[in-house]
Design an enzyme around this catalytic site. Structure first.
Site, short mmCIF file in Angstrom:
data_model
loop_
_atom_site.label_atom_id
_atom_site.label_comp_id
_atom_site.label_asym_id
_atom_site.label_seq_id
_atom_site.Cartn_x
_atom_site.Cartn_y
_atom_site.Cartn_z
N ARG A 147 0.86 -1.18 0.00
CA ARG A 147 0.00 0.00 0.00
C ARG A 147 0.90 1.24 0.00
O ARG A 147 2.06 1.16 0.41
CB ARG A 147 -0.87 0.02 1.26
N LYS A 167 -2.63 -2.93 7.23
CA LYS A 167 -3.97 -2.55 7.67
C LYS A 167 -4.35 -3.34 8.93
O LYS A 167 -4.06 -4.53 9.02
CB LYS A 167 -4.94 -2.85 6.53
N HIS A 225 -3.44 1.88 -5.22
CA HIS A 225 -4.11 0.60 -4.93
C HIS A 225 -4.35 -0.21 -6.20
O HIS A 225 -4.44 -1.43 -6.15
CB HIS A 225 -5.41 0.83 -4.15
N ARG A 231 -1.53 -2.48 -6.52
CA ARG A 231 -1.67 -3.60 -5.58
C ARG A 231 -2.53 -4.70 -6.22
O ARG A 231 -2.19 -5.87 -6.20
CB ARG A 231 -2.29 -3.06 -4.29
N HIS A 257 -3.96 -10.11 3.30
CA HIS A 257 -5.42 -10.14 3.47
C HIS A 257 -5.80 -11.14 4.56
O HIS A 257 -5.33 -12.27 4.54
CB HIS A 257 -6.11 -10.55 2.16
N TYR A 287 -9.99 -9.08 -5.49
CA TYR A 287 -8.91 -8.42 -6.23
C TYR A 287 -8.69 -9.10 -7.58
O TYR A 287 -8.42 -8.46 -8.57
CB TYR A 287 -7.59 -8.51 -5.44
#
Length: 193
Positions: free
Chosen positions: A40, A67, A137, A140, A163, A172
């Site tokens: 990120r 995250k 993103h 990503r 994730h 994704y």
């Protein structure tokens, strides 16, 4: 809007910076980390030399806090390490944050790059490569898609991106369950009466 880049578009983007300049070397290294490791923009800005270590005989970004405070390790493809080394060697950097501001006079200034710089840098090279409206993103997601296209396993891509749920990784990738060609149909077991 979501931009998934093809391999060719990703290569064009990676080749856009002028590597005859210090800023171009830095920007190519940042693009390489975004495309090759799926970081990120906040993780790119926070990347420190202490994160880049060898594990199991290969270079990795270790103890990367993502995250929700999740910690992960991201393998560094050789081409990404080459780009980082070219930047840090030319900039004379070996500790602290990997990515730093570069002044108009091509000098390294400051201790850390802001997240906004990552965004602005990507906009500039996206336009140069003919890719409009690109966001960090998107790189990503492109990393995930290119990993899958190269034969990467879903679970390994999930770990790379950090994730918590495989469903996020599937989103994704645009993966949907194929009930007609189910993978478990290939298991060669039988029921014997």
């Amino acid at each position: 809007m979501e931009n998934l880049l093809s391999l060719r578009q990703a290569q064009d983007l990676l080749s856009a910076p002028d590597i005859a300049t210090l800023r171009g070397l830095r920007d190519r290294a940042m693009l390489a980390v975004l495309l090759g490791c799926g970081l990120r923009r906040s993780e790119v800005a926070a990347l420190a030399f202490s994160h880049i270590q060898q594990r199991d005989g290969r270079w990795c970004i270790v103890d990367l806090v993502g995250k929700h405070g999740r910690v992960r390790t991201a393998p560094l493809p050789t081409w990404v390490k080459v780009a980082i080394d070219a930047w840090t060697s030319a900039a004379g950097l070996a500790e602290g944050h990997v990515f730093r501001p570069v002044t108009r006079t091509q000098r390294v200034g400051g201790e850390r790059l802001g997240e906004k710089v990552v965004w602005q840098m990507l906009q500039q090279y996206g336009e140069a490569a003919g890719i409009t409206g690109i966001a960090p993103h998107d790189l990503r997601r492109t990393c995930a898609k290119l990993c899958r296209a190269a034969g990467g396993e879903l679970e390994q891509i999930q770990l790379l991106l950090g994730h918590a749920s495989v469903q996020t990784t599937e989103r994704y990738l645009g993966t949907k369950q194929d009930l007609v060609h189910a993978p478990n149909d290939a298991i060669k077991l039988s029921i014997v009466n």
